[in-house]
Scaffold this active site. Structure first.
Site, PDB file in Angstrom:
ATOM      1  N   SER A 144      38.037  72.543   5.103  1.00  0.00           N
ATOM      2  CA  SER A 144      38.547  72.921   4.075  1.00  0.00           C
ATOM      3  C   SER A 144      37.747  72.916   2.369  1.00  0.00           C
ATOM      4  O   SER A 144      36.990  71.338   3.152  1.00  0.00           O
ATOM      5  CB  SER A 144      40.184  72.017   3.542  1.00  0.00           C
ATOM      6  N   TYR A 158      43.821  64.043   1.937  1.00  0.00           N
ATOM      7  CA  TYR A 158      43.857  65.147   2.310  1.00  0.00           C
ATOM      8  C   TYR A 158      42.285  65.272   1.956  1.00  0.00           C
ATOM      9  O   TYR A 158      41.488  65.768   3.400  1.00  0.00           O
ATOM     10  CB  TYR A 158      44.120  66.049   2.349  1.00  0.00           C
TER      11      TYR A 158
END
Length: 249
Positions: A144, A158
């Site tokens: 990501s 995250y």
């Protein structure tokens, strides 16, 4: 004309929906035989397999929780045993949980599971796969852009998991380079999926910061994965490829 991945076998973790399903279908379109893993979405996994078969490809679905290292290792073993080889591993399974630091209501079970899936599951899959991968093998993880930057509060946990996978990617590229195996990470930005719809209030906040002014599609991430899995990418390893419409520009 032979397709780029004819004769190859690919395993896509978390391949029953969204980006994972798009990757599985694209690799099959390129000629690969594909295995996908799922946890609870058996119907969706079967739909992906059926779609690939209807279009002339070959695919199987394997139930395996990427938060369980033994289960994901067993899925790698089953893929190689059933399909007779393994050439491409795509670590796609992941979860997204946010919580600001110091949050008194922080859910530690969710924290542990996010770490187990996003980092532990990737490591377990790679450790299991390297014994089957040979010269020309490919390991591609879905990270990501959050692994490079934290665009809003509460994303630290995250982001840390995706940064860890990017670090693993560079280290594994060094470890496996002498064997002719490439290791890369694709880092999506805002991508339209059922969990992240492009017409949500959150999307309206993000879109002004995207250079192309729109959310990406799962198929656009799949195209990047297909390229890295192909012979054309034989001299690319240890790399991070952002597919984010210029969100990080």
């Amino acid at each position: 004309m032979s397709k780029k991945l004819t004769g190859k076998v690919a395993l896509v973790t978390g391949g029953s929906r969204g980006i994972g399903a798009a990757i599985a279908k694209r690799l099959a379109d390129e000629g690969a035989t594909v295995a996908i893993t799922y946890v609870n979405g058996k119907q969706k996994a079967d739909e992906v397999v059926d779609t690939i078969k209807r279009e002339g490809g070959s695919a199987i679905a394997i139930r395996a929780d990427s938060g369980d290292p033994q289960a994901i290792a067993a899925a790698v073993e089953e893929t190689a045993r059933t399909l007779k080889r393994l050439d491409i591993l795509v670590n796609n399974a992941g979860v997204f949980v946010t919580s600001p630091v110091g949050n008194p209501e922080r859910n530690l079970a969710e924290f542990d599971r996010q770490l187990a899936i996003n980092v532990g599951g990737v490591a377990a899959a790679v450790h299991a796969a390297v014994k089957f991968l040979g010269e020309g093998g490919r390991i591609i993880s879905i990270g990501s852009i959050g692994g490079d930057r934290s665009p809003f509060p509460g994303i630290a946990d995250y982001s840390a998991t995706k940064a860890a996978v990017a670090g693993y990617t560079r280290g594994w590229a060094r470890d496996l380079g002498p064997k002719g195996i490439t290791v890369n990470i694709v880092q999506p930005g805002p991508i339209a999926t059922d969990m992240n719809p492009a017409d949500s209030d959150f999307a309206a906040i993000l879109k002004p910061g995207i250079a192309l002014g729109r959310y990406g599609q799962p198929e656009e991430v799949a195209a990047a994965v297909a390229f890295l899995a192909s012979p054309e990418a034989s001299y690319i390893t240890g790399a991070s490829l952002n597919v984010d419409g210029g969100h990080s520009a």
